[in-house]
Design a protein around this motif. Structure first.
Motif, PDB file in Angstrom:
ATOM      1  N   ARG A 275       0.798  -1.233   0.000  1.00 36.40           N
ATOM      2  CA  ARG A 275       0.000   0.000   0.000  1.00 36.40           C
ATOM      3  C   ARG A 275       0.826   1.276   0.000  1.00 36.40           C
ATOM      4  O   ARG A 275       0.292   2.371  -0.141  1.00 36.40           O
ATOM      5  CB  ARG A 275      -0.911   0.036   1.242  1.00 36.40           C
ATOM      6  CG  ARG A 275      -1.957  -1.050   1.299  1.00 36.40           C
ATOM      7  CD  ARG A 275      -2.655  -1.035   2.652  1.00 36.40           C
ATOM      8  NE  ARG A 275      -3.070   0.303   3.042  1.00 36.40           N
ATOM      9  CZ  ARG A 275      -3.333   0.675   4.295  1.00 36.40           C
ATOM     10  NH1 ARG A 275      -3.198  -0.208   5.277  1.00 36.40           N
ATOM     11  NH2 ARG A 275      -3.704   1.900   4.572  1.00 36.40           N
ATOM     12  N   GLY A 276       2.130   1.167   0.180  1.00 34.26           N
ATOM     13  CA  GLY A 276       2.930   2.346   0.443  1.00 34.26           C
ATOM     14  C   GLY A 276       3.482   3.054  -0.781  1.00 34.26           C
ATOM     15  O   GLY A 276       3.656   2.449  -1.840  1.00 34.26           O
ATOM     16  N   GLU A 277       3.728   4.343  -0.605  1.00 32.32           N
ATOM     17  CA  GLU A 277       4.467   5.143  -1.572  1.00 32.32           C
ATOM     18  C   GLU A 277       5.731   5.633  -0.888  1.00 32.32           C
ATOM     19  O   GLU A 277       5.665   6.178   0.224  1.00 32.32           O
ATOM     20  CB  GLU A 277       3.632   6.335  -2.052  1.00 32.32           C
ATOM     21  CG  GLU A 277       2.424   5.935  -2.883  1.00 32.32           C
ATOM     22  CD  GLU A 277       1.685   7.147  -3.425  1.00 32.32           C
ATOM     23  OE1 GLU A 277       2.160   8.285  -3.211  1.00 32.32           O
ATOM     24  OE2 GLU A 277       0.634   6.956  -4.055  1.00 32.32           O
ATOM     25  N   PRO A 278       6.902   5.478  -1.496  1.00 32.61           N
ATOM     26  CA  PRO A 278       8.162   5.835  -0.824  1.00 32.61           C
ATOM     27  C   PRO A 278       8.183   7.307  -0.404  1.00 32.61           C
ATOM     28  O   PRO A 278       7.641   8.181  -1.076  1.00 32.61           O
ATOM     29  CB  PRO A 278       9.222   5.543  -1.894  1.00 32.61           C
ATOM     30  CG  PRO A 278       8.570   4.570  -2.829  1.00 32.61           C
ATOM     31  CD  PRO A 278       7.116   4.917  -2.840  1.00 32.61           C
ATOM     32  N   HIS A 279       8.833   7.560   0.729  1.00 34.89           N
ATOM     33  CA  HIS A 279       9.029   8.921   1.238  1.00 34.89           C
ATOM     34  C   HIS A 279      10.516   9.049   1.567  1.00 34.89           C
ATOM     35  O   HIS A 279      11.037   8.315   2.412  1.00 34.89           O
ATOM     36  CB  HIS A 279       8.179   9.157   2.489  1.00 34.89           C
ATOM     37  CG  HIS A 279       8.155  10.586   2.939  1.00 34.89           C
ATOM     38  ND1 HIS A 279       7.264  11.503   2.439  1.00 34.89           N
ATOM     39  CD2 HIS A 279       8.923  11.267   3.836  1.00 34.89           C
ATOM     40  CE1 HIS A 279       7.459  12.677   3.025  1.00 34.89           C
ATOM     41  NE2 HIS A 279       8.466  12.562   3.871  1.00 34.89           N
TER      42      HIS A 279
END
Length: 302
Positions: A275-279
């Motif tokens: 579910r994640g988007e890199p930060h």
């Protein structure tokens, strides 16, 4: 500048290069927290051992969050007070908390009935609170070396009566309480600040508080967390299992590599991959981990 930690006020402080960056992570998150409204920021740090990591991140956060109320002129605040509403007040020696029972302005020196009777001109700050505190008064916490370094000594009175109080730390409470006995100091300054003072956890003796501490073993009973909580620190594997259940804007997972259990790291990676988007911590948060510490960050939709 290196910071030092002492296990307790009687121990010899030890300087280390990793202390400052861990503290700075909390401060950077505190200054960016309001950006995370629709997407939750999750930061996972892997440390050789969990000691002090969650407490230092939490201390950095509380140092970086502004007071909830800036205008604290005692008389003007009390003149607008409604009966039985709750207030905190601060004088030279104590933090006072309780229901407002009246303001007497018939004398040259007005007095307020608030967990006792107090001369208003002896109060440094007053602020309303949404709920009653566990006790009606406590000794005034004093700030030292770290407070001067970060500048919070300039608004310490406002912080004590109107703290942001938006931090939760979840873990083994006995371990966290041991960590809070440590004293953090700048360089060779001898008047360091205990982590307890910087975090001011809510206890049965609190007339003001900055943070809440919860045991991982009973954390399910505390969910969902109050809406005003902005950061949740999950300290160790027993707490990280609740990652999917925590909906605060920012979450920090402290993964302890000294324990031979990869389930927490696997859970974080699975959430990032699904579910994640890199930060980017370096470019978007302005933070880089020190040697021996690994970190990753991503956002998920709330």
């Amino acid at each position: 500048m290196l910071l030092s930690l002492a296990e307790n006020p009687e121990s010899t402080p030890v300087r280390s290069a990793w202390i400052g960056p861990i503290l700075a992570l909390g401060t950077r998150l505190a200054r960016k927290a309001d950006q995370f409204v629709e997407r939750q920021l999750i930061v996972a740090i892997s440390v050789p051992s969990r000691e002090y990591a969650a407490a230092l991140i939490g201390a950095g956060w509380t140092l970086g969050r502004p007071p909830a109320q800036v205008t604290t002129d005692p008389l003007s605040v009390l003149q607008r007070a409604l009966p039985r509403s709750h207030f905190r007040a601060l004088n030279a020696t104590h933090v006072i908390s309780g229901p407002f029972r009246g303001l007497d302005e018939s004398h040259a020196r007005p007095r307020v009935a608030l967990a006792g009777h107090w001369a208003v001109d002896r109060l440094e700050a007053v602020a309303p609170v949404l709920e009653g505190d566990p006790t009606d008064r406590m000794p005034r916490p004093q700030i030292g070396s770290i407070g001067r370094m970060t500048g919070v000594d300039r608004d310490w009175a406002q912080r004590l009566v109107a703290p942001a109080a938006d931090l939760v730390i979840v873990g083994t409470k006995a371990w966290i309480n041991d960590d809070l006995e440590a004293v953090l100091a700048r360089a060779d300054d001898r008047d360091g600040d205990s982590l307890t003072t910087l975090l001011l956890p809510r206890t049965e003796k609190s007339a003001t508080w900055f943070s809440r501490l919860y045991s991982s073993s009973g954390f399910a009973d505390q969910l969902p967390l109050p809406d005003n909580v902005l950061l949740t620190i999950l300290d160790g594997q027993g707490s990280i299992k609740y990652l999917n259940d925590v909906l605060t804007p920012v979450v920090v997972c402290v993964i302890d590599r000294s324990i031979a259990d990869e389930s927490a790291a696997e859970q974080v990676v699975q959430l990032r991959n699904s579910r994640g988007e890199p930060h980017a911590l370096a470019s978007e948060l302005g933070w880089t981990p020190s040697a021996g510490i690994e970190a990753l960050a991503f956002t998920v939709e709330l």
